[in-house]
Enzyme design. Structure first.
Site, PDB file in Angstrom:
ATOM      1  N   ASP A   1       1.288  -0.923  -0.375  1.00  9.53           N
ATOM      2  CA  ASP A   1       0.407   0.016   0.153  1.00  9.53           C
ATOM      3  C   ASP A   1       0.827   1.158   0.398  1.00  9.53           C
ATOM      4  O   ASP A   1       1.921   0.882  -0.032  1.00  9.53           O
ATOM      5  CB  ASP A   1      -0.943   0.243   1.273  1.00  9.53           C
ATOM      6  CG  ASP A   1      -1.996   0.752   0.377  1.00  9.53           C
ATOM      7  OD1 ASP A   1      -2.549   1.024   0.544  1.00  9.53           O
ATOM      8  OD2 ASP A   1      -3.277   0.164   1.463  1.00  9.53           O
TER       9      ASP A   1
ATOM     10  N   ASP B   1     -10.340   2.895  -4.033  1.00  9.47           N
ATOM     11  CA  ASP B   1     -10.924   1.720  -2.945  1.00  9.47           C
ATOM     12  C   ASP B   1     -12.242   1.151  -3.938  1.00  9.47           C
ATOM     13  O   ASP B   1     -13.110   2.247  -3.741  1.00  9.47           O
ATOM     14  CB  ASP B   1     -10.373   1.300  -1.319  1.00  9.47           C
ATOM     15  CG  ASP B   1      -9.552   1.493  -1.488  1.00  9.47           C
ATOM     16  OD1 ASP B   1      -8.297   2.147  -1.574  1.00  9.47           O
ATOM     17  OD2 ASP B   1      -9.415   1.435   0.097  1.00  9.47           O
TER      18      ASP B   1
HETATM   19  C1  GAL Z   1      -6.058   0.927   0.922  1.00 14.35           C
HETATM   20  C2  GAL Z   1      -6.548  -0.039  -0.228  1.00 14.35           C
HETATM   21  C3  GAL Z   1      -7.532  -0.826   0.488  1.00 14.35           C
HETATM   22  C4  GAL Z   1      -6.614  -1.746   1.770  1.00 14.35           C
HETATM   23  C5  GAL Z   1      -6.805  -0.307   2.928  1.00 14.35           C
HETATM   24  C6  GAL Z   1      -6.214  -0.850   3.945  1.00 14.35           C
HETATM   25  O1  GAL Z   1      -5.275   1.863   1.453  1.00 14.35           O
HETATM   26  O2  GAL Z   1      -6.513   0.492  -0.655  1.00 14.35           O
HETATM   27  O3  GAL Z   1      -7.246  -2.342  -0.643  1.00 14.35           O
HETATM   28  O4  GAL Z   1      -5.899  -2.173   1.886  1.00 14.35           O
HETATM   29  O5  GAL Z   1      -5.755   0.781   2.278  1.00 14.35           O
HETATM   30  O6  GAL Z   1      -5.747   0.124   4.966  1.00 14.35           O
END
Ligand code: GAL
Length: 645
Positions: free
Chosen positions: A200, A287
């Site tokens: 991430d 997301d």
């Molecule tokens: C976001 C990511 C998600 C998930 C989340 C966890 O940035 O796009 O898929 O991993 O963080 O906090």
């Protein structure tokens, strides 16, 4: 000999078999290289191993940070018992929430053992996820883990009262890879034996000195390298360098390349253009959530990126929401549409629902072998948009078997609609039979008969397998083999957000009291199959072409043609939709580094010229368009009807 056929008949030009560098003008501009020189080889190097799009399960969409070993193993057991593992879903991936802290004495990451009891191994290690991965491996599954490219994670950036956030001092709570990439990756891949890594990017996006969590002293500041909605203000070389460090470390730790590296910086920092060289998969958007609009948004973020994916490298519109919200068992139409779109896009299929509570209908949707076979087709072609308007879409994916295509007809709206599918959409001969099969009904539905109209329910996606006679006989349009094309140089000189995709509604700031969610994902202007880089029909001097590659000037594409084709041909010209009408371009074709054909300077509104070359024995073609002189805007060029026979 190279043959140029203009409107006024064939024009024969002596083929100049000069060495590539001499032919390319490499030395013409003070020794500057512009990446347009033919290299004679396929320059894309795979990151890890995923000949077909990765498949598995991930904890995030189902549980957020409320993740436990029991929940993960529970879903893994269902995957095995339900046949989903056999259908291909094999990677069981932890997301945010597994970590406790970075041990102060030696920096070794510690696991939250109240959530992962098997990790309490004690001794020098303290905690270890090896028992967890051993268990998954013993189940015939693979294991995935999650981290961040910065010092801190997304959960830490966006919540403060979550009981599963990392604990301890500021340094102990720095659980991301920043400054720790080598030891962390050795721990995850050598000691703990994980197979799959999601990285991430909140740590390099959301810890500016002005953020409350930093001013309050909870985290160290890190000047953002990623400015989410602003590629220009992102430090793209720095972001790439950080991800390159991870990629290279994994290659060293896993010399057999038996890993998957998933980049998760949400389509920011122009990753949609360079992700293919740094990860196995890369997120193209923000997301997903379990709503119709958000699902379409994520699909749209990959739908025009067909030339960026192929065997070993895949656009990632995010994990599946099948089983959740709008895609739960009470919404089979929406669930099937979501699956259909991911499959036609050759997207990773990563389940994001709690399978221990999943309705049998959800398992059946996820487990539809015929739909999965389309996603996992060995040719690795992403579907290409054959028709699109505000409400309806036709996406066609060329499959490995010659004359086999999958097609999705999508009704984006809440009203019923009609979609006419034609042989031309499929690039099949309309006067020959095209046999159709409905992959959701598991039923053969007869012949296309040249064209056939389908009534679609609100939000329905019809997914069909079509077998027919290709227009090209045994040949192929290059736009039918996007998985065998590598964008070596895209010709983009200034980053522009893709105007076709608005930024999604921010779940943290859903209001409408600001200027709005303007388009934000860079990549606009990248080459396209059967469209111009700016989303227009291919058209040269008033003549429209249904097939071809649309590019910007000063671009170089590589095409793998090792299947034994004998001849390349295309109609080339400046596209009518060009912004730069004043410059000319020259089309150059290379085969294994040798120049095979060269067009004269082509100007705006000049009829397309036919460019042909014998290519027997050639492995890699390179298609170069070079701009001659300054222009009054970006120059759009079309390799119309580019094909190999
Ligand atoms: C976001 C990511 C998600 C998930 C989340 C966890 O940035 O796009 O898929 O991993 O963080 O906090």
């Amino acid at each position: 000999m190279l043959r140029l056929i203009g409107r006024h008949g064939p024009l024969l030009v002596a083929a100049m078999l000069l060495p590539a560098a001499a032919a390319s003008g490499k030395h013409s501009r003070a020794g500057r290289t512009d990446g347009l020189e033919a290299t004679g080889h396929w320059s894309h190097r795979k990151v890890g191993s995923a000949e077909t799009p990765p498949m598995g399960w991930n904890s995030w969409n189902a549980f957020g940070t409320a993740i436990t070993e029991a929940k993960v193993i529970g879903s893994a057991e269902v995957i095995r018992a339900s046949g989903l593992a056999e259908a291909g879903y094999r990677s069981i991936n932890l997301d945010d929430g597994w970590w406790l802290k970075r041990r102060a004495s030696d920096g070794r990451m510690q696991v939250r053992t109240n959530l992962f009891p098997s990790a309490a191994v004690g001794g020098r290690e303290g905690t270890s996820l090896r028992p967890f991965t051993d268990r998954l491996h013993a189940m015939g599954l693979r294991a995935g883990i999650y981290t961040d490219i910065g010092r801190n994670a997304c959960s830490q950036a966006w919540s403060s009262d979550n009981p599963n956030l990392p604990e301890g001092t500021v340094a102990e709570r720095e659980v991301g890879l920043y400054g720790h990439a080598e030891p962390d990756l050795a721990l995850y891949f050598r000691d703990w034996n994980f197979d799959y890594l999601k990285v991430d990017a909140c740590g390099i996006a959301h810890y500016a000195a002005t953020r409350p969590q930093v001013t309050q002293g909870r985290f160290r500041a890190l000047a953002p390298l990623v400015v989410d909605a602003d590629a220009n203000r992102s430090d793209i070389p720095a972001v790439r360098a950080l991800y390159a460090q991870v990629r290279d470390a994994l290659r060293r730790l896993r010399p057999a390349n038996d890993f998957v590296l998933s980049l998760c910086n949400w389509g920011s920092a122009n990753v949609r253009a360079w992700g293919k060289d740094f990860g196995t998969i890369w997120r193209t958007s923000n997301d997903i959530d379990p709503t119709w609009g958000r699902m379409l948004h994520n699909f749209d973020s990959v739908a025009t990126r067909e030339l960026y994916a192929g065997p070993g490298h895949w656009n990632d519109p995010d994990m599946l929401e099948v089983g959740n919200g709008t895609f739960d068992a009470a919404h089979p139409v929406e669930a099937q549409a979501h699956m259909s779109l991911w499959a036609i896009a050759a997207a990773p299929l990563v389940i994001g629902t709690d399978l221990t509570r999943a309705d049998p209908r959800t398992i059946a949707t996820l487990g539809n072998r015929e739909v999965i076979a389309v996603d996992q087709d060995s040719a690795g072609n992403q579907g290409v948009i054959a028709y699109t308007d505000d409400e309806r879409e036709i996406v066609v994916k060329s499959l490995a078997g010659h004359g086999a295509k999958a097609v999705v007809l999508l009704n984006r709206t809440a009203e019923p609609t009609d979609i006419m599918l034609t042989a031309a959409h499929l690039k099949f001969a309309g006067d020959r039979p095209t046999v159709l099969r409905d992959l959701w009904a598991h039923a053969d539905i007869g012949d296309l008969g040249g064209q056939r109209s389908f009534r679609l329910a609100p939000h329905q996606a019809l997914m069909l397998l079509a077998r027919g006679t290709p227009e090209r006989g045994s040949g192929l349009y290059l736009s039918e083999m996007p998985g065998r094309i590598n964008v070596a140089v895209d010709g983009i000189t200034a980053l522009e957000p893709d105007p076709l995709i608005h930024r999604m509604v921010d779940p943290y700031h859903p209001g409408t009291t600001w200027t709005g969610n303007r388009p934000a994902y860079a990549g606009w202007g990248g080459p396209r199959a059967d469209a111009t880089p700016y989303g227009q029909d291919l058209r040269v001097a008033g003549v429209a072409y249904r097939s071809g590659l649309g590019v910007l000037a000063n671009s170089r594409l590589e095409a793998r043609v090792e299947r034994g084709f004998r001849r390349f041909s295309a109609r080339v010209g400046l596209d009518d939709s060009t912004r730069g009408t004043r410059a000319a371009v020259r089309f150059e074709l290379y085969g294994d580094g040798r120049r095979l054909a060269l067009s004269p300077p082509m100007r705006f509104n000049q009829p397309a010229a036919e460019l042909t070359a014998e290519i027997a024995g050639v492995r890699v073609l390179e298609l170069v368009v070079r701009q001659l002189g300054p222009a009054n805007g970006n120059v759009v060029a079309s390799w119309a009807e580019a094909r190999v026979d």
